[in-house]
Design a protein around this motif. Structure first.
Motif, mmCIF file in Angstrom:
data_model
loop_
_atom_site.group_PDB
_atom_site.id
_atom_site.type_symbol
_atom_site.label_atom_id
_atom_site.label_comp_id
_atom_site.label_asym_id
_atom_site.label_seq_id
_atom_site.Cartn_x
_atom_site.Cartn_y
_atom_site.Cartn_z
ATOM 1 N N ARG A 185 0.833 -1.213 0.000
ATOM 2 C CA ARG A 185 0.000 0.000 0.000
ATOM 3 C C ARG A 185 0.866 1.261 0.000
ATOM 4 N N ARG A 186 2.089 1.143 0.433
ATOM 5 C CA ARG A 186 3.006 2.283 0.437
ATOM 6 C C ARG A 186 4.068 2.033 -0.619
ATOM 7 N N ILE A 187 3.821 2.612 -1.796
ATOM 8 C CA ILE A 187 4.657 2.370 -2.964
ATOM 9 C C ILE A 187 5.241 3.702 -3.442
ATOM 10 N N ALA A 188 6.552 3.806 -3.491
ATOM 11 C CA ALA A 188 7.218 5.018 -3.989
ATOM 12 C C ALA A 188 7.560 4.836 -5.468
ATOM 13 N N PHE A 189 7.600 5.948 -6.185
ATOM 14 C CA PHE A 189 7.985 5.935 -7.605
ATOM 15 C C PHE A 189 9.357 6.578 -7.731
ATOM 16 N N VAL A 190 10.320 5.856 -8.310
ATOM 17 C CA VAL A 190 11.707 6.315 -8.402
ATOM 18 C C VAL A 190 12.051 6.600 -9.860
ATOM 19 N N SER A 191 12.516 7.850 -10.139
ATOM 20 C CA SER A 191 12.854 8.212 -11.517
ATOM 21 C C SER A 191 13.825 9.378 -11.521
ATOM 22 N N ASP A 192 14.502 9.573 -12.680
ATOM 23 C CA ASP A 192 15.399 10.718 -12.809
ATOM 24 C C ASP A 192 14.717 11.902 -13.469
ATOM 25 N N SER A 193 13.446 11.732 -13.882
ATOM 26 C CA SER A 193 12.716 12.836 -14.506
ATOM 27 C C SER A 193 11.234 12.483 -14.544
ATOM 28 N N CYS A 194 10.452 13.437 -15.001
ATOM 29 C CA CYS A 194 9.017 13.178 -15.195
ATOM 30 C C CYS A 194 8.586 13.786 -16.530
ATOM 31 N N VAL A 195 9.341 13.466 -17.582
ATOM 32 C CA VAL A 195 9.005 13.906 -18.936
ATOM 33 C C VAL A 195 9.065 12.695 -19.859
ATOM 34 N N ALA A 196 8.411 12.839 -21.033
ATOM 35 C CA ALA A 196 8.443 11.806 -22.073
ATOM 36 C C ALA A 196 7.981 10.461 -21.511
ATOM 37 N N VAL A 197 8.773 9.390 -21.723
ATOM 38 C CA VAL A 197 8.331 8.056 -21.305
ATOM 39 C C VAL A 197 8.196 7.959 -19.794
ATOM 40 N N GLU A 198 9.062 8.667 -19.058
ATOM 41 C CA GLU A 198 8.971 8.625 -17.594
ATOM 42 C C GLU A 198 7.645 9.231 -17.117
ATOM 43 N N ARG A 199 7.197 10.274 -17.787
ATOM 44 C CA ARG A 199 5.916 10.881 -17.422
ATOM 45 C C ARG A 199 4.765 9.907 -17.643
ATOM 46 N N GLU A 200 4.787 9.204 -18.785
ATOM 47 C CA GLU A 200 3.732 8.234 -19.070
ATOM 48 C C GLU A 200 3.728 7.117 -18.026
ATOM 49 N N ARG A 201 4.902 6.674 -17.634
ATOM 50 C CA ARG A 201 4.987 5.615 -16.631
ATOM 51 C C ARG A 201 4.512 6.118 -15.274
ATOM 52 N N PHE A 202 4.827 7.352 -14.969
ATOM 53 C CA PHE A 202 4.350 7.956 -13.720
ATOM 54 C C PHE A 202 2.826 8.055 -13.716
ATOM 55 N N HIS A 203 2.242 8.409 -14.855
ATOM 56 C CA HIS A 203 0.784 8.485 -14.953
ATOM 57 C C HIS A 203 0.149 7.114 -14.705
ATOM 58 N N GLY A 204 0.776 6.059 -15.239
ATOM 59 C CA GLY A 204 0.241 4.717 -15.011
ATOM 60 C C GLY A 204 0.290 4.324 -13.545
ATOM 61 N N TYR A 205 1.376 4.690 -12.890
ATOM 62 C CA TYR A 205 1.526 4.455 -11.443
ATOM 63 C C TYR A 205 0.425 5.172 -10.668
ATOM 64 N N ARG A 206 0.219 6.449 -10.984
ATOM 65 C CA ARG A 206 -0.817 7.247 -10.291
ATOM 66 C C ARG A 206 -2.216 6.667 -10.529
ATOM 67 N N LYS A 207 -2.455 6.229 -11.761
ATOM 68 C CA LYS A 207 -3.780 5.688 -12.113
ATOM 69 C C LYS A 207 -4.095 4.453 -11.288
ATOM 70 N N ALA A 208 -3.123 3.545 -11.142
ATOM 71 C CA ALA A 208 -3.363 2.317 -10.374
ATOM 72 C C ALA A 208 -3.582 2.628 -8.896
#
Length: 340
Positions: A185-208
């Motif tokens: 239930r406590r899931i962190a998202f780790v990335s070096d940016s939030c643009v392009a493909v990383e942004r799309e992956r972040f959106h999928g994380y948020r959606k779930a």
């Protein structure tokens, strides 16, 4: 270098006959003449002037690939070291060679600089990797050659080009959902940016998270810089959060491998003490221990499709533009713990 004209004069035969032997059109050439010509070719180590031949045909037989590096990205200083990029480029190079073309590569974090250099190459077509809206518009306005984009994001209403992408959002959504199904239930998202493909992956994380009724907080996004000293600070911060989060969902296998190795060096066991996941299913995911649960994509297929679509455009300029979104697949390995 000896020329066809000089060989013809030396052997007292026509330049057409010499050219036919060089290019294997020997149906009407005597065996004796073929032997004489080939002897001279070997003696003088003759190499056909491909550039002159292609210029006569109004083509260069060169395919360019332009890659935009991003400041702060983990492969900024040497993009070819990135496992995904190197595998993609390898696939493109093989497909370009098989299609009878040559490949030229230019990498820069400035798209204007890239376009200025590429303009001097006289390429027959161009593959462009990792651009966003404004950069894509610059490419459209300045490059009138056949184009194929890979993993690029632009306004669909003003850009009509081939673009090969991936189910990035879906992949991260399915990974987050898998973690939730395992009791996290406590899931962190780790990335070096939030643009392009990383942004799309972040959106999928948020959606779930949202679908599962889990509230997202800004501090759940953990930034991991590529610079060595800042990267160390980022890894220390993640280490200190192992009591706060049970899982760390990384936007790339590279980050997941770094996190797992750092945890190991500081006595944190994966997945017993913390679960870690990646994205891409490249060489990093299989080399670390435990092997990383990740999202699989196929850069070999992505590269080959790009070349096929580009060559099709080069040969037929009226080819319809296509948007291709390649599928993803979860690869469940050993880096996630089930929480009961």
């Amino acid at each position: 270098m000896i020329t066809i004209k000089e060989i013809a004069a030396m052997l007292d035969i026509s330049t057409t006959t010499v050219s036919n032997v060089i290019h294997g059109k020997t149906k009407e050439v005597s065996p004796e003449t073929i032997d004489r010509v080939q002897h001279v070719l070997e003696e003088y180590e003759y190499v056909p002037n491909i550039n002159a031949r292609n210029l006569a045909r109004n083509r260069s037989k060169i395919i360019g690939i332009a890659i935009k590096s991003r400041k702060g990205h983990f492969a900024e200083q040497n993009l070819i070291k990135d496992a995904f990029t190197s595998e993609l480029l390898g696939a493109i190079e093989r497909a370009v060679k098989e299609a009878g073309y040559f490949l030229m590569i230019y990498i820069s974090d400035e798209i204007t600089e890239t376009l200025n250099y590429i303009a001097t190459w006289n390429v027959d077509g161009l593959i462009v990797l990792g651009l966003m809206n404004d950069d894509c518009i610059q490419v459209r306005d300045k490059c009138k050659k056949p184009l194929v984009f890979i993993d690029s994001y632009f306004f669909e209403e003003i850009m009509n080009y081939c673009n090969i992408g991936l189910e990035d959002e879906k992949g991260a959504y399915e990974m987050t959902k898998y973690l939730i199904d395992q009791g996290h239930r406590r899931i962190a998202f780790v990335s070096d940016s939030c643009v392009a493909v990383e942004r799309e992956r972040f959106h999928g994380y948020r959606k779930a998270l949202k679908e599962a009724g889990i509230t997202y907080h800004d501090e759940d996004f953990l930034f991991l810089n590529n610079l060595e000293d800042e990267n160390e600070n980022g890894l220390k911060r993640i280490l200190n959060l192992t009591k706060t989060y049970t899982a760390f969902e990384c936007s790339a296998d590279f980050h997941a491998a770094r996190v797992i190795n750092y945890f190991h060096d500081h006595g944190v066991k994966v997945p017993e003490d913390a679960s870690v996941t990646g994205f891409d299913d490249n060489i990093y995911s299989k080399f670390v221990r435990p092997q990383i649960t990740t999202v699989h994509q196929n850069p070999e297929l992505k590269g080959r499709l790009a070349v096929e679509l580009l060559v099709e455009q080069i040969k037929n300029h009226d080819t319809a533009k296509k948007k291709v979104i390649l599928p993803v697949e979860l690869k469940i390995r050993d880096s996630v713990k089930t929480i009961k």
